[in-house]
Design a protein around this motif. Structure first.
Motif, PDB file in Angstrom:
ATOM      1  N   TYR A  84      25.092  26.363  10.841  1.00 18.04           N
ATOM      2  CA  TYR A  84      25.439  27.494  11.711  1.00 18.04           C
ATOM      3  C   TYR A  84      26.945  27.677  11.865  1.00 18.04           C
ATOM      4  O   TYR A  84      27.396  28.466  12.674  1.00 18.04           O
ATOM      5  CB  TYR A  84      24.805  27.291  13.093  1.00 18.04           C
ATOM      6  CG  TYR A  84      23.297  27.271  13.050  1.00 18.04           C
ATOM      7  CD1 TYR A  84      22.558  28.449  13.122  1.00 18.04           C
ATOM      8  CD2 TYR A  84      22.606  26.061  12.906  1.00 18.04           C
ATOM      9  CE1 TYR A  84      21.174  28.430  13.071  1.00 18.04           C
ATOM     10  CE2 TYR A  84      21.218  26.037  12.853  1.00 18.04           C
ATOM     11  CZ  TYR A  84      20.513  27.226  12.932  1.00 18.04           C
ATOM     12  OH  TYR A  84      19.131  27.206  12.873  1.00 18.04           O
ATOM     13  N   ASP A 134      15.044  30.013  21.821  1.00 14.43           N
ATOM     14  CA  ASP A 134      16.183  30.618  22.503  1.00 14.43           C
ATOM     15  C   ASP A 134      17.439  30.384  21.672  1.00 14.43           C
ATOM     16  O   ASP A 134      17.985  29.288  21.651  1.00 14.43           O
ATOM     17  CB  ASP A 134      16.339  30.004  23.897  1.00 14.43           C
ATOM     18  CG  ASP A 134      17.482  30.636  24.687  1.00 14.43           C
ATOM     19  OD1 ASP A 134      18.106  31.587  24.166  1.00 14.43           O
ATOM     20  OD2 ASP A 134      17.746  30.170  25.809  1.00 14.43           O
ATOM     21  N   LYS A 135      17.869  31.432  20.972  1.00 17.26           N
ATOM     22  CA  LYS A 135      19.002  31.286  20.055  1.00 17.26           C
ATOM     23  C   LYS A 135      20.327  31.095  20.779  1.00 17.26           C
ATOM     24  O   LYS A 135      21.319  30.710  20.175  1.00 17.26           O
ATOM     25  CB  LYS A 135      19.049  32.488  19.113  1.00 17.26           C
ATOM     26  CG  LYS A 135      17.790  32.619  18.267  1.00 17.26           C
ATOM     27  CD  LYS A 135      17.762  33.904  17.478  1.00 17.26           C
ATOM     28  CE  LYS A 135      16.448  34.051  16.726  1.00 17.26           C
ATOM     29  NZ  LYS A 135      15.264  34.035  17.608  1.00 17.26           N
ATOM     30  N   GLU A 136      20.351  31.396  22.080  1.00 19.48           N
ATOM     31  CA  GLU A 136      21.568  31.181  22.856  1.00 19.48           C
ATOM     32  C   GLU A 136      21.700  29.726  23.278  1.00 19.48           C
ATOM     33  O   GLU A 136      22.792  29.265  23.602  1.00 19.48           O
ATOM     34  CB  GLU A 136      21.573  32.092  24.088  1.00 19.48           C
ATOM     35  CG  GLU A 136      21.576  33.584  23.748  1.00 19.48           C
ATOM     36  CD  GLU A 136      22.757  33.969  22.875  1.00 19.48           C
ATOM     37  OE1 GLU A 136      23.884  33.498  23.169  1.00 19.48           O
ATOM     38  OE2 GLU A 136      22.567  34.731  21.918  1.00 19.48           O
ATOM     39  N   ASN A 137      20.585  29.034  23.263  1.00 22.22           N
ATOM     40  CA  ASN A 137      20.592  27.608  23.586  1.00 22.22           C
ATOM     41  C   ASN A 137      20.854  26.840  22.299  1.00 22.22           C
ATOM     42  O   ASN A 137      19.940  26.534  21.545  1.00 22.22           O
ATOM     43  CB  ASN A 137      19.253  27.202  24.206  1.00 22.22           C
ATOM     44  CG  ASN A 137      19.245  25.767  24.696  1.00 22.22           C
ATOM     45  OD1 ASN A 137      19.985  24.903  24.198  1.00 22.22           O
ATOM     46  ND2 ASN A 137      18.391  25.477  25.671  1.00 22.22           N
ATOM     47  N   LYS A 138      22.113  26.541  22.043  1.00 16.75           N
ATOM     48  CA  LYS A 138      22.501  25.946  20.768  1.00 16.75           C
ATOM     49  C   LYS A 138      21.838  24.596  20.531  1.00 16.75           C
ATOM     50  O   LYS A 138      21.428  24.289  19.408  1.00 16.75           O
ATOM     51  CB  LYS A 138      24.026  25.796  20.692  1.00 16.75           C
ATOM     52  CG  LYS A 138      24.774  27.118  20.728  1.00 16.75           C
ATOM     53  CD  LYS A 138      24.378  28.011  19.555  1.00 16.75           C
ATOM     54  CE  LYS A 138      25.185  29.296  19.549  1.00 16.75           C
ATOM     55  NZ  LYS A 138      24.748  30.219  18.464  1.00 16.75           N
ATOM     56  N   GLN A 145      18.958  23.510  21.621  1.00 20.00           N
ATOM     57  CA  GLN A 145      17.562  23.726  21.256  1.00 20.00           C
ATOM     58  C   GLN A 145      17.462  24.247  19.830  1.00 20.00           C
ATOM     59  O   GLN A 145      16.563  23.849  19.066  1.00 20.00           O
ATOM     60  CB  GLN A 145      16.900  24.726  22.212  1.00 20.00           C
ATOM     61  CG  GLN A 145      15.423  24.946  21.913  1.00 20.00           C
ATOM     62  CD  GLN A 145      14.786  25.974  22.827  1.00 20.00           C
ATOM     63  OE1 GLN A 145      15.428  26.524  23.714  1.00 20.00           O
ATOM     64  NE2 GLN A 145      13.510  26.251  22.609  1.00 20.00           N
ATOM     65  N   LEU A 146      18.386  25.099  19.458  1.00 15.67           N
ATOM     66  CA  LEU A 146      18.422  25.644  18.102  1.00 15.67           C
ATOM     67  C   LEU A 146      18.623  24.532  17.078  1.00 15.67           C
ATOM     68  O   LEU A 146      17.915  24.480  16.060  1.00 15.67           O
ATOM     69  CB  LEU A 146      19.552  26.672  17.992  1.00 15.67           C
ATOM     70  CG  LEU A 146      19.647  27.482  16.696  1.00 15.67           C
ATOM     71  CD1 LEU A 146      18.484  28.455  16.577  1.00 15.67           C
ATOM     72  CD2 LEU A 146      20.972  28.241  16.635  1.00 15.67           C
TER      73      LEU A 146
END
Length: 219
Positions: free
Chosen positions: A113, A145-149, A151-152
């Motif tokens: 990323y 949740d793509k804003e939660n890095k 978790q991503l």
């Protein structure tokens, strides 16, 4: 950690711990190795397979690389270090199990990323990271949740394990041995922060605590 610390460490091993393995090592020196397991793990310095799994010399044939990635089978007569290890383990040593073990806080999966720039010094890393591209693409399409890095990244780490297992199935001799019930492939996820391991259950496509693993399951 300095080189002198390693020198001292070897001295300590020979004086205090070698005797524990001396019989095994002498036998292995005489008869050669005969491991049942090929362990494919990450080169990350925080991942220590022998420590985590409490194994002894001769138990596992080990392949470690960036991201515990598995390149697809490619018989082009070029240099393929990771594939050579897999080939030797399966075709020469005749291992019965292949474990692809990913881990939490994996720098390779996080790098998927990030923009690594155009430095020629990173050309091999950028090429190697292409082996994680499918895992990234799938994770971005999943309900995460793509804003939660964090978790991503955790999701990508687990998804990548599944794709590396799929890459193993591009090796003809692996497929044949699986059909002959001579080989099993396993996907494991090691959590650095607490030492626990989860295994991939292909029946419902989820990761479960290793304690629930059934030895006769075809994972």
């Amino acid at each position: 950690m300095q080189i002198n610390d390693l020198v001292k460490g070897n001295k300590k091993f020979r004086e205090a711990r070698f005797s524990k393995y001396e019989t095994d090592l002498k036998q292995l020196s005489k008869d050669g190795q005969n491991p049942d397991i090929l362990f494919i793990g990450c080169s990350d310095s925080r991942v220590t397979p022998e420590l985590v799994l409490d194994t002894k010399p001769g138990d596992m044939f080990t392949l470690r690389n960036v991201g515990n990635f598995v390149p697809p089978y490619n018989p082009d007569n070029d240099y393929h270090g990771s594939s050579a290890v897999i080939e030797y383990a399966v075709c020469v040593l005749g291992v019965k199990h292949i474990i692809v073990c990913g881990h939490s806080h994996c720098g390779a999966c996080k790098s998927l990323y990030q923009d690594l720039g155009d430095s020629p010094d990173l050309i091999n890393i950028k090429k190697w990271l292409e082996l994680g591209k499918k895992a990234k693409e799938y994770t971005l399409l999943a309900t995460v949740d793509k804003e939660n890095k964090e978790q991503l990244y955790r999701t990508t780490e687990k998804v990548s394990i599944v794709y590396q297992m799929e890459n193993l199935l591009t090796f003809p001799y692996i497929v044949q041995k699986i059909k002959n019930k001579e080989l099993q492939i396993h996907g494991w996820y090691y959590k650095i922060e607490d030492g626990t391991i989860e295994y991939y259950d292909g029946t419902d496509c989820t990761f479960k605590p290793l304690e629930e693993y059934k030895s006769n399951a075809q994972q």
